[in-house]
Design a protein around this motif. Structure first.
Motif, mmCIF file in Angstrom:
data_model
loop_
_atom_site.group_PDB
_atom_site.id
_atom_site.type_symbol
_atom_site.label_atom_id
_atom_site.label_comp_id
_atom_site.label_asym_id
_atom_site.label_seq_id
_atom_site.Cartn_x
_atom_site.Cartn_y
_atom_site.Cartn_z
ATOM 1 N N LYS A 33 -35.343 7.510 0.647
ATOM 2 C CA LYS A 33 -34.644 6.737 -0.376
ATOM 3 C C LYS A 33 -35.558 6.652 -1.589
ATOM 4 C CE LYS A 33 -30.628 5.433 1.334
ATOM 5 N NZ LYS A 33 -29.337 5.728 0.686
ATOM 6 N N ASP A 534 -31.689 7.471 -5.592
ATOM 7 C CA ASP A 534 -30.594 6.895 -4.794
ATOM 8 C C ASP A 534 -30.029 5.629 -5.420
ATOM 9 O OD1 ASP A 534 -30.520 8.538 -2.140
ATOM 10 O OD2 ASP A 534 -32.637 8.235 -2.590
ATOM 11 N N HIS A 535 -30.918 4.775 -5.904
ATOM 12 C CA HIS A 535 -30.485 3.553 -6.582
ATOM 13 C C HIS A 535 -31.282 3.406 -7.871
ATOM 14 C CE1 HIS A 535 -27.918 1.824 -3.440
ATOM 15 N NE2 HIS A 535 -28.809 2.242 -2.566
ATOM 16 N N ASP A 570 -27.890 8.924 -8.538
ATOM 17 C CA ASP A 570 -26.711 8.887 -7.668
ATOM 18 C C ASP A 570 -25.932 7.583 -7.828
ATOM 19 O OD1 ASP A 570 -27.581 11.320 -6.818
ATOM 20 O OD2 ASP A 570 -28.338 10.633 -4.879
ATOM 21 N N LYS A 571 -26.652 6.474 -7.734
ATOM 22 C CA LYS A 571 -26.001 5.167 -7.871
ATOM 23 C C LYS A 571 -26.706 4.370 -8.957
ATOM 24 C CE LYS A 571 -24.229 4.754 -3.144
ATOM 25 N NZ LYS A 571 -24.219 3.944 -1.898
#
Length: 816
Positions: A33, A534-535, A570-571
């Motif tokens: 992550k 990822d975040h 991604d997010k």
């Protein structure tokens, strides 16, 4: 045990540092992550907006570490920029010294808040090593034709004495200092971001699952794709003669070809080549030239507020009818969109209508409503039926657009065209504290790239910041150099790069580690493993500037062969602002809250708990002193009640069936909190509801006295709360569980099996009572209990119907 935030937080911060607890592994076989918050400018001190941003990312990072994932959670500093120069002027300091002193101070604030950043990947974009890699990329982009230099009218901030990109002009003012901008004609370097307009737009669809709709819409509108008709308007013979045959025509673009027969005037931007020619050759009065100059020096935003114009005394010929059409200058026409010239149809465009009314210009209607008549006091902008449009009369105006464009193309007088509002990104800045642009001006060779082996082109430190002009331009030695091509005396470029260049690729730099940190920006293997992010967490204010530029750089780097993916993030989570007294915190308003003061009085865990509990992360958060006090009291209670735990290194095994009602309820609330936590991190991000679940579980635990239930409860709750209040969670976990609980926790479904359920009892639809029945009770047994509980409403009544709604209620219908 008495809770001491200072002692506990100091202990665990030192432990995490000594044990490299937050350094990612180089084992690329593990699931990963990549958690990243938008990095800060080193202004000197953190503010509560920073605390919120990094508390959110830290919660994600800590949660995923507990799940056994390989987590990259880095931090850096976006450290170039005007504020450092302004501080140098104000304080008599050097921008570099001011910047790195602030970085040191802010890093200590990060550590004091317990943020689980990788210490070994910390960097600042003003580091010479970062500049070296960036300058190498810039050279590659130039060779690829993605960077060029040209002269043009640029946005100039008189206060900061530098050029601004279009995206950095907010409501006609500088995005940093709010000074109204003016237009200035000068050389500028540009990134050819327009080459990626279509891809930047179409790839927004790839982000729909992970990005807020609002951000996607903002980017879509900024790119501003529009399809329409482009055609030439030819001057009549008198106008050609007036222009000494310097111009025969100019082209226009319209998204409304259906209104072509309604054109009653055309308008040019004040910056248009024809207007410039007429001014330079004194074909206009001094009064008109002064008015045009004033228009040019007005920001594009302000130019839209009050419509101003003047006639050029020229006429063009309508492309279909041959009728003469007057040519005007209008302040609302911008060179940034299309060709800087528009056809005006006042009957069917509100802006054109207002201008025509102001200057008494003709208004020629060519579209009428399907039913009824339209008042001539306003423009008719709806879809309707064409009239006064020759062969196109009677057509639906919307449907006619394609036919009219076909006609223009068939007769070779126009063509179908796509236009974009997005313009190439101007990146030159006339300041010292920025990354030097690695180019050299040679009288023989022209514009020449520096050789890569000579990088970085570093900033000289012996400069004087006065606030006037570019210090590099005045430096005695910096700009004097040899041409890399021919060896002759040459001049080094003194413009530096827009700081948004640095933030457009920093997320890639974090993928490198100690093994190659000095030798390359990142490796293919590292990028392939860690990217995408990822975040990504940051403010909505970066929706257009940073996020669009970062997407552009990612696509450029892909095309240069550095990486092999299309999108970097991604997010995306856009956190709301932190307010106090209903306003954004600001020193000028005197409503700021110093994180250091909160840490000193209550501890870092209190600051983190309040900031994550007070509101969902995407909403604005109102600072509340009593809320901070409440967060502190909860942590003390959480710490104090851990004395009910029996030490264990495995989660207790409990016979659920043999528990009392209160003990079963406590277990249920604990596992509800766990299920909610998993849901929050996977989908919702509403940390406030997760924390509320923990508080409910604490209340349920307090209503029973079973030591095993307490121990199981804390095993799980300390794990849930570790991403929020890590210091206390680690302290409790070490003391009672040897930290074995800071790992994946499984939800036990057995605790949700109810022995009994509560049902409402209604008489003729009105709720009259409530009964507790066995979960497996029959309808007959349930109705008997319901009748008993509602006996006084059933006296002397005839029961017509008895209805059991499973797990909800009993309804008894009566009469009499």
């Amino acid at each position: 045990m008495e809770y001491s935030s200072k002692a506990i937080e100091k202990k665990w911060q030192e432990h995490w540092k000594q044990n490299r607890s937050f350094e990612p592994s180089n084992d690329f076989s593990k699931e990963k992550k990549y958690i990243l918050s938008m990095f800060p400018f080193p202004s000197g001190r953190l503010h509560m907006g920073h605390v919120r941003n990094y508390s959110i990312s830290d919660a994600f990072a800590r949660y995923y570490r507990q799940q056994g994932l390989n987590v990259l959670h880095p931090i850096g500093f976006d450290s170039f920029g005007m504020p450092a120069e302004n501080a140098a002027i104000k304080n008599g300091s050097h921008p570099k010294g001011w910047t790195y002193d602030n970085i040191d101070y802010m890093k200590n604030e990060f550590y004091a808040l317990g943020f689980s950043f990788s210490r070994e990947r910390e960097m600042a974009t003003s580091d010479e090593l970062y500049t070296k890699f960036e300058q190498s990329f810039i050279i590659d982009m130039y060779e690829k034709g993605l960077l060029y230099r040209k002269k043009g009218m640029l946005n100039w901030c008189p206060h900061d004495q530098t050029v601004l990109a279009n995206e950095q002009v907010v409501d006609g003012c500088c995005w940093r200092c709010d000074t109204p901008i003016v237009k200035k004609d000068m050389n500028q370097y540009y990134f050819k971001i327009t080459q990626y307009s279509d891809e930047l737009l179409s790839d927004l669809s790839k982000l729909e699952a992970g990005w807020p709709k609002q951000v996607l819409t903002m980017q879509e509108n900024w790119i501003g794709k529009s399809n329409g008709l482009e055609f030439d308007l030819h001057f009549d013979e008198v106008s050609k003669a007036k222009l000494s045959a310097a111009f025969e025509r100019f082209d226009v673009f319209t998204t409304r070809p259906d209104t072509i027969y309604g054109v009653s005037y055309t308008a040019l931007a004040p910056e248009h080549d024809i207007v410039t020619y007429m001014c330079e050759n004194k074909l206009l009065s001094q009064e008109s030239i002064a008015e045009i100059t004033a228009m040019k020096n007005t920001s594009s935003i302000d130019r839209q507020k009050e419509k101003k114009g003047l006639s050029l005394g020229l006429d063009v010929l309508h492309p279909l009818t041959g009728a003469k059409i007057p040519v005007w200058i209008a302040n609302f026409v911008l060179m940034d969109y299309g060709s800087g010239a528009v056809m005006a149809v006042p009957a069917h465009d509100e802006r054109d209508f207002d201008f025509a009314k102001k200057y008494d210009l003709p208004i020629n209607a060519v579209i009428k409503p399907f039913v009824g008549e339209h008042e001539a006091s306003a423009a008719f902008t709806e879809v309707g039926i064409l009239f006064n449009s020759a062969a196109f009369d009677g057509m639906n105006s919307k449907e006619s657009q394609s036919s009219i464009i076909d006609y223009f193309e068939a007769n070779k007088i126009g063509k179908r065209t796509t236009n974009y509002k997005l313009k190439d990104w101007g990146v030159s800045r006339q300041r010292y504290w920025g990354a030097p642009i690695p180019f050299i001006h040679c009288e023989c060779c022209g514009l020449v790239m520096e050789k890569k082996e000579n990088l970085p082109i570093a900033l000289p430190e012996d400069i004087e910041i006065t606030g006037e002009g570019n210090p590099l331009d005045k430096h005695p030695t910096f700009k004097h150099c040899k041409c890399p091509k021919c060896g002759a005396d040459a001049t080094r470029e003194t413009d530096t790069m827009d700081t948004f260049v640095e933030s457009s690729w920093y997320f890639l730099r974090f993928c490198a580690d100690a093994s190659n940190w000095e030798s390359e920006a990142f490796s293919q293997e590292q990028i392939a493993y860690w990217m995408g992010v990822d975040h990504y967490i940051g403010g909505i204010e970066h929706a257009i500037l940073h996020l669009l530029y970062a997407r552009f750089f990612t696509k450029v780097f892909r095309d240069l062969g550095y990486i092999n993916f299309d999108e970097p993030f991604d997010k995306l989570l856009t956190q709301g602002m932190v307010l106090k007294d209903g306003s954004k915190m600001s020193k000028s308003k005197g409503n700021t809250v110093d994180p250091d003061a909160i840490i000193e009085k209550y501890g870092a865990d209190t600051a983190r708990l309040f900031i994550l509990f007070a509101a969902p992360p995407t909403q604005e958060l109102e600072w509340n002193d009593s809320g901070v006090e409440g967060a502190h009291k909860f942590i003390k209670r959480f710490y104090d009640r851990s004395s009910n735990i029996v030490a264990t290194q495995t989660i207790p095994k409990i016979d659920h069936a043999g528990l009392s009602k209160e003990e079963k309820f406590a277990r249920k609330k604990v596992y509800e909190a766990l299920a909610r936590a998993n849901d929050v991190f996977a989908e919702r991000y509403t940390f406030n509801t997760m924390i509320a679940g923990v508080m409910e579980a604490m209340n349920a635990l307090n209503a029973q006295s079973n030591a095993d239930v307490w121990s199981e409860g804390y095993w799980i709750l300390a794990s849930i709360m570790e991403p929020v209040i890590p210091h206390v969670a680690w302290e409790i976990s070490e003391q009672y569980f040897a930290c074995k609980n800071l790992s994946v926790q499984r939800v036990l479904e057995e605790v949700f099996v109810e022995d009994s359920i509560m049902l409402g009892v209604s008489i003729n639809g009105k709720r009259r009572a409530e009964i507790e029945v066995a979960a497996d009770a029959s309808d007959t047994a349930i109705i008997a209990l319901a009748k008993e509980a509602a006996a006084k409403w059933l006296e002397d009544a005839v029961i017509v119907k008895e209805i059991v709604v499973p797990k909800k209620l009993v309804n008894i219908v009566i009469k009499g």
